[in-house]
Design a protein around this motif. Sequence first.
Motif, PDB file in Angstrom:
ATOM      1  N   ARG A   1       0.792  -1.164   0.070  1.00  0.00           N
ATOM      2  CA  ARG A   1       0.028  -0.013   0.211  1.00  0.00           C
ATOM      3  C   ARG A   1       0.789   1.125  -0.046  1.00  0.00           C
ATOM      4  N   ALA A   2       2.005   1.187   0.650  1.00  0.00           N
ATOM      5  CA  ALA A   2       2.857   2.445   0.752  1.00  0.00           C
ATOM      6  C   ALA A   2       3.578   2.661  -0.641  1.00  0.00           C
ATOM      7  N   PHE A   3       4.006   1.367  -1.290  1.00  0.00           N
ATOM      8  CA  PHE A   3       4.524   1.816  -2.781  1.00  0.00           C
ATOM      9  C   PHE A   3       3.225   2.286  -3.805  1.00  0.00           C
ATOM     10  N   LEU A   4       1.922   1.785  -3.494  1.00  0.00           N
ATOM     11  CA  LEU A   4       0.868   2.365  -4.324  1.00  0.00           C
ATOM     12  C   LEU A   4       0.824   3.906  -4.087  1.00  0.00           C
TER      13      LEU A   4
ATOM     14  N   HIS B 201      -4.262   8.350   4.521  1.00  0.00           N
ATOM     15  CA  HIS B 201      -3.889   9.459   5.681  1.00  0.00           C
ATOM     16  C   HIS B 201      -2.717   8.763   6.417  1.00  0.00           C
ATOM     17  N   ARG B 202      -3.196   7.877   7.190  1.00  0.00           N
ATOM     18  CA  ARG B 202      -2.132   6.966   7.814  1.00  0.00           C
ATOM     19  C   ARG B 202      -0.703   6.555   7.102  1.00  0.00           C
ATOM     20  N   ILE B 203      -0.859   6.312   6.047  1.00  0.00           N
ATOM     21  CA  ILE B 203       0.238   5.876   5.281  1.00  0.00           C
ATOM     22  C   ILE B 203       1.119   7.153   4.974  1.00  0.00           C
ATOM     23  N   LEU B 204       0.439   8.281   4.622  1.00  0.00           N
ATOM     24  CA  LEU B 204       0.973   9.557   4.475  1.00  0.00           C
ATOM     25  C   LEU B 204       1.556  10.168   5.592  1.00  0.00           C
ATOM     26  N   GLY B 205       0.960   9.806   6.654  1.00  0.00           N
ATOM     27  CA  GLY B 205       1.466  10.377   7.894  1.00  0.00           C
ATOM     28  C   GLY B 205       2.852   9.704   8.496  1.00  0.00           C
ATOM     29  N   SER B 206       2.847   8.374   8.031  1.00  0.00           N
ATOM     30  CA  SER B 206       4.254   7.441   8.412  1.00  0.00           C
ATOM     31  C   SER B 206       5.132   7.949   7.088  1.00  0.00           C
ATOM     32  N   LEU B 207       5.012   8.142   6.002  1.00  0.00           N
ATOM     33  CA  LEU B 207       5.678   8.650   4.951  1.00  0.00           C
ATOM     34  C   LEU B 207       6.271  10.064   5.275  1.00  0.00           C
ATOM     35  N   VAL B 208       5.744  10.894   6.032  1.00  0.00           N
ATOM     36  CA  VAL B 208       6.023  12.225   6.074  1.00  0.00           C
ATOM     37  C   VAL B 208       7.009  12.228   7.303  1.00  0.00           C
ATOM     38  N   GLU B 209       6.726  11.413   8.212  1.00  0.00           N
ATOM     39  CA  GLU B 209       7.560  11.166   9.394  1.00  0.00           C
ATOM     40  C   GLU B 209       8.991  10.571   8.841  1.00  0.00           C
ATOM     41  N   TRP B 210       9.059   9.711   8.116  1.00  0.00           N
ATOM     42  CA  TRP B 210      10.175   9.225   7.274  1.00  0.00           C
ATOM     43  C   TRP B 210      10.896  10.214   6.643  1.00  0.00           C
ATOM     44  N   GLY B 211      10.327  11.025   6.094  1.00  0.00           N
ATOM     45  CA  GLY B 211      11.076  11.862   4.992  1.00  0.00           C
ATOM     46  C   GLY B 211      10.821  11.809   3.449  1.00  0.00           C
ATOM     47  N   GLY B 212      10.060  10.679   3.374  1.00  0.00           N
ATOM     48  CA  GLY B 212       9.731  10.317   1.849  1.00  0.00           C
ATOM     49  C   GLY B 212       8.586  11.413   1.268  1.00  0.00           C
TER      50      GLY B 212
ATOM     51  N   GLU C 274       6.280  15.186   1.774  1.00  0.00           N
ATOM     52  CA  GLU C 274       6.386  16.337   2.554  1.00  0.00           C
ATOM     53  C   GLU C 274       4.875  16.907   2.351  1.00  0.00           C
ATOM     54  N   HIS C 275       4.187  17.236   3.584  1.00  0.00           N
ATOM     55  CA  HIS C 275       3.133  17.977   3.586  1.00  0.00           C
ATOM     56  C   HIS C 275       3.019  19.355   3.130  1.00  0.00           C
ATOM     57  N   VAL C 276       2.626  19.870   1.834  1.00  0.00           N
ATOM     58  CA  VAL C 276       2.701  21.142   1.427  1.00  0.00           C
ATOM     59  C   VAL C 276       1.586  22.161   1.982  1.00  0.00           C
ATOM     60  N   SER C 277       0.729  22.026   1.391  1.00  0.00           N
ATOM     61  CA  SER C 277      -0.600  23.262   2.094  1.00  0.00           C
ATOM     62  C   SER C 277      -1.944  22.605   1.537  1.00  0.00           C
ATOM     63  N   HIS C 278      -2.850  23.245   2.298  1.00  0.00           N
ATOM     64  CA  HIS C 278      -4.063  22.628   1.819  1.00  0.00           C
ATOM     65  C   HIS C 278      -4.504  21.252   1.505  1.00  0.00           C
ATOM     66  N   GLY C 279      -3.881  20.439   2.451  1.00  0.00           N
ATOM     67  CA  GLY C 279      -4.125  19.069   2.157  1.00  0.00           C
ATOM     68  C   GLY C 279      -3.447  18.093   1.010  1.00  0.00           C
ATOM     69  N   ARG C 280      -2.210  18.865   0.670  1.00  0.00           N
ATOM     70  CA  ARG C 280      -1.569  18.366  -0.688  1.00  0.00           C
ATOM     71  C   ARG C 280      -0.101  18.029  -0.134  1.00  0.00           C
ATOM     72  N   TYR C 281       0.193  16.909  -0.781  1.00  0.00           N
ATOM     73  CA  TYR C 281       1.482  16.211  -0.556  1.00  0.00           C
ATOM     74  C   TYR C 281       2.374  16.131  -1.777  1.00  0.00           C
ATOM     75  N   ARG C 282       3.823  15.984  -1.546  1.00  0.00           N
ATOM     76  CA  ARG C 282       4.720  15.531  -2.685  1.00  0.00           C
ATOM     77  C   ARG C 282       5.906  15.258  -2.184  1.00  0.00           C
ATOM     78  N   LEU C 283       6.823  14.537  -3.051  1.00  0.00           N
ATOM     79  CA  LEU C 283       7.782  13.522  -2.465  1.00  0.00           C
ATOM     80  C   LEU C 283       8.785  14.444  -1.765  1.00  0.00           C
ATOM     81  N   GLY C 284       9.351  13.880  -0.710  1.00  0.00           N
ATOM     82  CA  GLY C 284      10.138  14.534   0.233  1.00  0.00           C
ATOM     83  C   GLY C 284      11.590  14.243  -0.157  1.00  0.00           C
ATOM     84  N   SER C 285      12.529  15.089   0.667  1.00  0.00           N
ATOM     85  CA  SER C 285      14.170  14.732   0.307  1.00  0.00           C
ATOM     86  C   SER C 285      14.596  13.669   0.658  1.00  0.00           C
ATOM     87  N   ARG C 286      14.119  12.808   1.187  1.00  0.00           N
ATOM     88  CA  ARG C 286      14.784  11.486   1.589  1.00  0.00           C
ATOM     89  C   ARG C 286      14.599  10.714   0.247  1.00  0.00           C
TER      90      ARG C 286
END
Length: 257
Positions: A17-20, A48-59, A61-73
């Motif tokens: 699910r994380a890979f998806l 939402h739960r998977i994104l939370g884990s990925l944000v914590e890991w650094g993979g 990033e939470h941008v704004s207004h409920g949007r996300y993008r790939l992180g620095s890791r």
Amino acid sequence: MSETTGEPDPRRSVLGRAFLVLDCFAGGVEMSVSRIGQRTGLPPATVHRILGSLVEWGGVEHVSHGRYRLGSRIWRLGVGAPQVRVLRELAQPYLVDLHIHTAGTVYLAVRDGSDTVFSDRITRVRRSTDTRRVARRAPLEQSGAGRVLLAYSEEAWALLKASTEASAEGPAEAAARLKRLQGEMAQIRADGVAITSNDGLQGRFSVACPVFGFDGVVVASIAVAFPDTRIAEPATVAPRVMSTAQAISKDLVDLGY
């Protein structure tokens, strides 16, 4: 198991699910929870739960207004891939020489979907918030180094075309922008160089050239950037940038890359 293919259903495992979810960010796009849910078929709470884990890991990033993008890791892992590491090590002496002779900021760039990833940067300029942002990654069309990669990649052009046509701008405006960009890409291929004003930052130009691998495919680009007040004719820098790119290309071919 998948009912149609008989293969294990990736949505049944945590990693699957994380890979998806990560696959949804291909091309460097920003995504919302609802959009990821539509693409993956996963419930919003799971996304939402998977994104939370990925944000914590650094993979991610939470941008704004409920949007996300790939992180620095994720970016650091990509830059550390063997083929990118070989390219950086091989190119660095040439990049240093280009920096010494031009006194400009020199970049080595590779493509990640519809983004430019700047895998190396040599400069005398002290880093600021703006230069850190520019030195990391950006959409291909926003820099000279990226425009070179875009000009030589049918896949990247298809991604740009699809995102432009799906953007909020009207169909006529999107078509006009694509037509203009298509002409600029053709000119880059004809000249073998891109000279770009306002490259990443206002008041800065760049001169960029492609780096070819052994199969004739563009694997990277190099660019040198200056404030537009430093050199009256940017084209005078082009021969040295071109010869640097050719030297790196020759070494890559000799090594079979």
